[in-house]
Design an enzyme around this catalytic site. Structure first.
Site, PDB file in Angstrom:
ATOM      1  N   SER A 224       0.843  -1.187   0.000  1.00  0.00           N
ATOM      2  CA  SER A 224       0.000   0.000   0.000  1.00  0.00           C
ATOM      3  C   SER A 224       0.884   1.245   0.000  1.00  0.00           C
ATOM      4  O   SER A 224       1.692   1.434  -0.904  1.00  0.00           O
ATOM      5  CB  SER A 224      -0.959  -0.035   1.190  1.00  0.00           C
ATOM      6  OG  SER A 224      -1.930   0.970   1.100  1.00  0.00           O
ATOM      7  N   ASP A 290     -17.526 -15.941 -12.631  1.00  0.00           N
ATOM      8  CA  ASP A 290     -16.787 -16.907 -11.813  1.00  0.00           C
ATOM      9  C   ASP A 290     -16.351 -18.124 -12.616  1.00  0.00           C
ATOM     10  O   ASP A 290     -15.204 -18.566 -12.532  1.00  0.00           O
ATOM     11  CB  ASP A 290     -17.653 -17.324 -10.619  1.00  0.00           C
ATOM     12  CG  ASP A 290     -16.903 -18.188  -9.614  1.00  0.00           C
ATOM     13  OD1 ASP A 290     -15.675 -18.321  -9.747  1.00  0.00           O
ATOM     14  OD2 ASP A 290     -17.543 -18.720  -8.698  1.00  0.00           O
ATOM     15  N   ASP A 293     -13.192 -18.900 -15.839  1.00  0.00           N
ATOM     16  CA  ASP A 293     -11.828 -19.427 -15.756  1.00  0.00           C
ATOM     17  C   ASP A 293     -11.812 -20.957 -15.707  1.00  0.00           C
ATOM     18  O   ASP A 293     -10.764 -21.565 -15.469  1.00  0.00           O
ATOM     19  CB  ASP A 293     -11.104 -18.856 -14.533  1.00  0.00           C
ATOM     20  CG  ASP A 293     -11.871 -19.076 -13.230  1.00  0.00           C
ATOM     21  OD1 ASP A 293     -12.763 -19.940 -13.190  1.00  0.00           O
ATOM     22  OD2 ASP A 293     -11.569 -18.381 -12.239  1.00  0.00           O
ATOM     23  N   ASP A 297     -15.528 -21.197  -8.215  1.00  0.00           N
ATOM     24  CA  ASP A 297     -14.962 -21.381  -6.875  1.00  0.00           C
ATOM     25  C   ASP A 297     -14.984 -20.105  -6.041  1.00  0.00           C
ATOM     26  O   ASP A 297     -14.361 -20.025  -4.989  1.00  0.00           O
ATOM     27  CB  ASP A 297     -13.517 -21.864  -6.980  1.00  0.00           C
ATOM     28  CG  ASP A 297     -12.609 -20.877  -7.720  1.00  0.00           C
ATOM     29  OD1 ASP A 297     -13.135 -19.928  -8.324  1.00  0.00           O
ATOM     30  OD2 ASP A 297     -11.379 -21.058  -7.684  1.00  0.00           O
ATOM     31  N   ASP A 459      -8.947  -5.283  -5.085  1.00  0.00           N
ATOM     32  CA  ASP A 459      -8.517  -4.219  -4.186  1.00  0.00           C
ATOM     33  C   ASP A 459      -9.393  -2.988  -4.415  1.00  0.00           C
ATOM     34  O   ASP A 459      -9.469  -2.484  -5.533  1.00  0.00           O
ATOM     35  CB  ASP A 459      -7.048  -3.901  -4.470  1.00  0.00           C
ATOM     36  CG  ASP A 459      -6.456  -2.889  -3.510  1.00  0.00           C
ATOM     37  OD1 ASP A 459      -7.193  -2.335  -2.674  1.00  0.00           O
ATOM     38  OD2 ASP A 459      -5.234  -2.649  -3.604  1.00  0.00           O
ATOM     39  N   HIS A 497      -7.237  -5.681  -0.521  1.00  0.00           N
ATOM     40  CA  HIS A 497      -6.052  -4.848  -0.326  1.00  0.00           C
ATOM     41  C   HIS A 497      -5.025  -5.467   0.619  1.00  0.00           C
ATOM     42  O   HIS A 497      -3.821  -5.284   0.438  1.00  0.00           O
ATOM     43  CB  HIS A 497      -6.490  -3.481   0.217  1.00  0.00           C
ATOM     44  CG  HIS A 497      -5.419  -2.442   0.225  1.00  0.00           C
ATOM     45  ND1 HIS A 497      -4.782  -2.012  -0.920  1.00  0.00           N
ATOM     46  CD2 HIS A 497      -4.865  -1.732   1.255  1.00  0.00           C
ATOM     47  CE1 HIS A 497      -3.889  -1.071  -0.610  1.00  0.00           C
ATOM     48  NE2 HIS A 497      -3.917  -0.895   0.690  1.00  0.00           N
TER      49      HIS A 497
END
Length: 568
Positions: A224, A290, A293, A297, A459, A497
């Site tokens: 950060s 979801d 890919d 999951d 994030d 984050h």
């Protein structure tokens, strides 16, 4: 030097001095471990009480040692709660010499720079500087896990590294907003870059005192704000560190404050969303993305593709409809605002004119402190207020406070009336100080420096696409072949984050050290998800993919990284 000179001239003069001194700085070869001595407590107590300003490569006051004592070993423990998952863990810490001190300011009205240096009894000849977080103001001890580290990995200190950190040159106080320190020019320059350089030089002087030699290799790790600090070191002080790991760095610091404030303004009135509506969006994102890919999951691995698949307007309330099962027009516009770029009316440092919009996924990651999705960072537990309240989203609290204290320089300024063009000169000053967006890393690369950058793609504290743009700007400036020799950029899908939401932990420091010291480029790294419960077993793993690749499921045990392949 006149310490009351304008802040921009002050930092230019400081940078020029640092460049001259760091050009003369060298580190010696690795020569095995070095002992603190047969009587480490006595050796610790004998450390000098002051370090002259001449040992610091920037205009500075002298450093003084407040205490130097032998700290006893601390056993591993796990707290029931903590600000972050890693923050719940107190790692096993060996006996060491703990040095606490301060660096005097030039301006008598500026706060000192506090620091902590931890000297192991058996030193491996290396050091690790830890970056800070938020607006800093809290002393970083250098005793915790490094960013993204496995929970079961020994800390650098436990591995024989000297470790150290700083408060960045100001100290938080109860009842005082964390941005208030910016009223002092020297404190602001220290926060921007100078304190980390100064503390680095003091730590090197202490290593020379304690062990009779300088460190052979120096590393910097940060997340950060600390990630921004790491990139700042590579850009401003390219000769000072051999290896840098930067996670979720606040690179385009200036535009982030304005974009975060803009996003908060979009939730005033009817634009604010209740937790049930946040979950509505979260579930719709998963339904759209979801399984793209290859595996449903709960982790959106194809994060870039999901930005085009998800359409928030499909959640708009029909005529006469309302409640938690849909979004009103203002809420739809608020989500679209979050996902849209923020465009500056003029160029910032290094020609940057835009802050990219945020991505999708992880909207409903549970909130606790800085952990979480929208409810932590964007929306909070109450609608945004003026003046900002602690129950507001962190981005609103941070961004609006920065507008007041850094740019308007008026604690009572109503950020709803903020227009960047009315503060153009001040914004340019702050951008030159704070924005780690310089794509020219030629000097850092030429001296053999290695850089690893990790963005968590769910994030909401800062847009991970800023990291994407920065990496691409370095490639455009230096060429892909040159960049590949010293810079690796990775992404962690579904992770917030601070490391929640998906596999987020990896053996970063060992990989960085092997690259720096043996020329072994990182390969085959894995992201692990570990519950914060001893013995920190691995719940699932994914390959750690370099941008623009992401982990696609190809069959087999979904908990194993070998069941995925990095793919476009």
């Amino acid at each position: 030097m006149n310490v009351y000179m304008p802040i921009f001239r002050w930092t230019l003069a400081a940078a020029a001095t640092a460049a001259l001194l760091s050009a003369c700085s060298t580190t010696g070869p690795m020569t095995g471990s070095v002992s603190l001595g047969a009587d480490p407590a006595a050796a610790c107590a004998r450390l000098g009480t002051t370090i002259p300003a001449s040992a610091i490569g920037l205009p500075s006051g002298a450093a003084s040692i407040d205490s130097a004592s032998l700290a006893q070993p601390v056993a591993l423990s796990v707290a029931a709660r903590g600000a972050t998952p890693a923050g719940r863990i107190t790692p096993a810490t060996p006996a060491h010499c703990q040095v606490l001190g301060r660096i005097a300011p030039l301006d008598p009205k500026a706060p000192p720079i506090l620091f902590q240096v931890n000297l192991p009894l058996q030193w491996n000849g290396r050091s690790v500087q830890y970056g800070g977080g938020g607006f800093n103001g809290t002393l970083i001890s250098g005793l915790g896990l490094i960013p993204a580290a496995r929970f079961d990995q020994p800390t650098p200190l436990a591995q024989g590294y000297v470790t150290y950190g700083t408060d960045s040159g100001h100290q938080n106080a109860p009842g005082v907003l964390p941005q208030a320190f910016a009223a002092n020019d020297e404190a602001l320059v220290n926060f921007a870059h100078a304190s980390y350089k100064k503390v680095r030089d003091v730590a090197v002087a202490l290593m020379q005192q304690a062990y009779g030699r300088a460190p052979a290799k120096l590393y910097f790790v940060g997340s950060s704000e600390g990630g921004r600090e790491g990139l700042t070191m590579a850009q401003r002080y390219p000769n000072d560190f051999d290896g840098i790991f930067s996670r979720v760095p606040v690179i385009n610091w200036t535009a982030l404050q304005f974009a975060g404030t803009r996003n908060g303004l979009a939730t005033f009135g009817e634009g604010w969303m209740r937790p049930a509506q946040v979950k509505l969006v979260h579930d719709a994102v998963l339904a759209s993305c979801d399984a793209a890919d290859g595996l449903a999951d709960g982790v959106v691995s194809d994060f870039a593709g999901c930005r085009t698949r998800f359409d928030v307007t499909k959640l708009r309330c029909a005529a006469g409809q309302g409640g938690d099962g849909c979004l009103n027009d203002a809420q739809v516009r608020a989500v679209q605002t979050l996902h849209s770029p923020y465009r500056m009316p003029f160029a910032l440092a290094h020609g940057v004119v835009e802050y990219p919009g945020w991505g999708v996924s992880g909207e409903a990651t549970p909130a606790f402190g800085p952990t979480g999705g929208w409810n932590a960072w964007w929306l909070g537990t109450s609608p945004p207020a003026q003046p900002p309240q602690p129950t507001n989203g962190i981005a609103w609290f941070y961004g609006s406070g920065a507008v007041q204290h850094f740019y308007a320089r008026d604690p009572a300024f109503d950020v709803r009336n903020f227009r960047p063009e009315n503060f153009a000169a001040r914004i340019a000053q702050i951008s030159e100080l704070m924005d780690s967006t310089n794509p020219d890393l030629t000097a850092f690369s030429a001296r053999g420096g290695k850089l690893m950058l990790l963005e968590n793609m769910a994030d909401y504290a800062q847009s991970p696409y800023v990291g994407v743009r920065y990496y691409e700007s370095v490639v455009a400036r230096m060429g892909q072949g040159s960049v590949d020799r010293f810079f690796k950029f990775y992404t962690a899908p579904g992770v917030d984050h601070v490391g929640s939401g998906g596999p987020a932990h990896a053996d970063i420091l060992p990989a960085l050290v092997a690259w720096v010291e043996r020329g072994q480029a990182p390969a085959g790294l894995q992201l692990l998800e570990q519950p914060v419960v001893q013995p920190f077993t691995v719940a699932r793993a994914r390959p750690l993919c370099e941008w623009p690749l992401w982990p696609r499921y190809r069959g087999g045990d979904a908990a194993q990284a070998a069941s995925f392949v990095c793919s476009k």
